[in-house]
Design an enzyme around this catalytic site. Sequence first.
Site, mmCIF file in Angstrom:
data_model
loop_
_atom_site.group_PDB
_atom_site.id
_atom_site.type_symbol
_atom_site.label_atom_id
_atom_site.label_comp_id
_atom_site.label_asym_id
_atom_site.label_seq_id
_atom_site.Cartn_x
_atom_site.Cartn_y
_atom_site.Cartn_z
ATOM 1 N N LYS A 148 -3.005 8.583 6.835
ATOM 2 C CA LYS A 148 -2.801 8.884 8.250
ATOM 3 C C LYS A 148 -3.819 9.931 8.669
ATOM 4 O O LYS A 148 -4.106 10.881 7.921
ATOM 5 C CB LYS A 148 -1.392 9.436 8.466
ATOM 6 C CG LYS A 148 -0.306 8.399 8.236
ATOM 7 C CD LYS A 148 -0.232 7.445 9.393
ATOM 8 C CE LYS A 148 0.967 6.539 9.278
ATOM 9 N NZ LYS A 148 1.018 5.584 10.398
ATOM 10 N N ASP A 151 -5.328 5.258 9.296
ATOM 11 C CA ASP A 151 -4.493 4.931 10.455
ATOM 12 C C ASP A 151 -4.650 6.013 11.515
ATOM 13 O O ASP A 151 -4.170 7.137 11.340
ATOM 14 C CB ASP A 151 -3.023 4.793 10.035
ATOM 15 C CG ASP A 151 -2.193 4.150 11.140
ATOM 16 O OD1 ASP A 151 -2.679 4.078 12.286
ATOM 17 O OD2 ASP A 151 -1.059 3.724 10.846
ATOM 18 N N LYS A 178 4.687 -5.525 12.767
ATOM 19 C CA LYS A 178 5.902 -4.781 12.428
ATOM 20 C C LYS A 178 7.071 -5.518 13.060
ATOM 21 O O LYS A 178 7.210 -5.511 14.289
ATOM 22 C CB LYS A 178 5.836 -3.364 13.007
ATOM 23 C CG LYS A 178 4.853 -2.443 12.314
ATOM 24 C CD LYS A 178 4.888 -1.072 12.947
ATOM 25 C CE LYS A 178 4.264 -0.029 12.044
ATOM 26 N NZ LYS A 178 2.895 -0.321 11.656
ATOM 27 N N ASN A 208 0.851 -1.195 0.000
ATOM 28 C CA ASN A 208 0.000 0.000 0.000
ATOM 29 C C ASN A 208 0.885 1.242 0.000
ATOM 30 O O ASN A 208 1.974 1.227 0.576
ATOM 31 C CB ASN A 208 -0.903 0.009 1.239
ATOM 32 C CG ASN A 208 -0.128 0.094 2.544
ATOM 33 O OD1 ASN A 208 0.342 -0.908 3.052
ATOM 34 N ND2 ASN A 208 0.024 1.299 3.068
ATOM 35 N N ALA A 209 0.390 2.304 -0.612
ATOM 36 C CA ALA A 209 1.063 3.605 -0.479
ATOM 37 C C ALA A 209 0.611 4.217 0.841
ATOM 38 O O ALA A 209 -0.450 3.880 1.346
ATOM 39 C CB ALA A 209 0.679 4.518 -1.639
HETATM 40 O O1 LIG Z 1 1.899 0.802 7.041
HETATM 41 C C1 LIG Z 1 2.435 1.534 6.201
HETATM 42 O O2 LIG Z 1 2.010 1.670 5.078
HETATM 43 C C2 LIG Z 1 3.688 2.276 6.525
HETATM 44 C C3 LIG Z 1 4.181 2.154 7.914
HETATM 45 C C4 LIG Z 1 3.507 3.048 8.896
HETATM 46 O O3 LIG Z 1 2.464 3.576 8.629
HETATM 47 C C5 LIG Z 1 4.172 3.282 10.181
HETATM 48 C C6 LIG Z 1 5.521 3.558 10.167
HETATM 49 C C7 LIG Z 1 6.214 3.819 11.318
HETATM 50 C C8 LIG Z 1 5.556 3.774 12.511
HETATM 51 C C9 LIG Z 1 4.200 3.493 12.547
HETATM 52 C C10 LIG Z 1 3.494 3.224 11.389
HETATM 53 C C11 LIG Z 1 2.053 2.837 11.513
HETATM 54 O O4 LIG Z 1 1.544 2.007 10.779
HETATM 55 O O5 LIG Z 1 1.395 3.296 12.413
HETATM 56 MG MG LIG Z 2 -0.396 2.005 12.073
#
Ligand SMILES: O=C(O)CCC(=O)c1ccccc1C(=O)O
Ligand SMILES: [Mg+2]
Length: 368
Positions: A163, A191, A266, A134-135
Amino acid sequence: MAITKMRWYPYSVPFRHPFTTAHGTLTMREGAIVEVFVEGNGSGIGEIAPMPEFGGETLDAALTILPSIAAHLSGRTLIEALNYVSIQQEAGELPAGVACGLEIALLDALGKQEGCSISTLLATNAAKTVVAANAVIGAQPVEAAARQAREAVAAGFRCLKLKIGHGLYEEIERVAAVRKAVGPEIHLRLDGNEGWSFEQARTILAACEPFAIQYVEQPLRVYDLSGMYRLRQEVSIPIAADEAVYNLESARRVLDWQAADVLIVKPQLVGGLRVGQRIVYEAAKYDVPCVVTSMIETGVGLLGALHLAAALPYITLECGFATLPLLADNLICEPCSLQHGILVVPQQPGLGVTLDRTALAKYRRTIQ
Ligand SMILES: O=C(O)CCC(=O)c1ccccc1C(=O)O
Ligand SMILES: [Mg+2]
């Protein structure tokens, strides 16, 4: 073949543009590349990239314990070292980022020794050779978010993650604008990064129901599993746990509480690829799908995460791997294989990438 020495190289790589989430704005990514050497010229690389804003661990804490770990691992075989990492980690003795970075380096070295990729080492069946990504679009004004969404779709992405910031109506407006900009077919995720109260989450998510949201990550605080459970009853948008999945036990708790429809895994946060794999197997027992994502580490750590996603047949949703372009450098020699929203999994032994030592020297973090 025994480990002869370990080296680590702290780095500090700027973001190309400030990246905003509900946790704050990021401008610099710090971490350390770790390298293990084995007898007879073998070696492996890994990455330790804790994010204090996300998970609480610091790079300094990691750097403090590395000398004693190096002393412990010296003279051991790669398999013994991998077991040592698991045991120390289960005993709560290793920060997640350290366990993850060491494990990737050890698996890289082992894969090179055995002549197979990390995904092949981890997989029980044939590993995938490509993984869809995903972007990701930072929290920013409506127009900019919609423009970036259109650009991502033009670049071939079929899935976007947006986000969310601290507003209420702006957030809904932004989601609406992005959905309108990309049309009905694109998978769209949100997110929240723990930014909302229960009431805010319910209000925003209820208002976003018409926009066909694939899921929303971590709308509530990390410890609020009962809130996540209740939110699942009250809104139709699937809820994903992200910050709440920080090791195997926490993942089990989320599953037991029925607090999520999806788990985000993660490797840097949960403590490595093998823990990530166990979480994915555990979730499969509950029919809960998982998504592997980066933590915006450089190419070394990201490739580790990619091998994990490739090794697991249960991973079928788009993964959060489109983050290398966010950083000024990826610290690897190979060009980023991300094209049309798809990452190609290297088939060379180990991680399948080499450290760009020139870039590493340029971004070397100097001790404060
Ligand atoms: O999930 C993605 O596409 C990118 C990664 C990302 O959003 C992220 C990157 C660093 C810390 C937290 C997050 C998150 O998913 O919350
Ligand atoms: Mg997240």
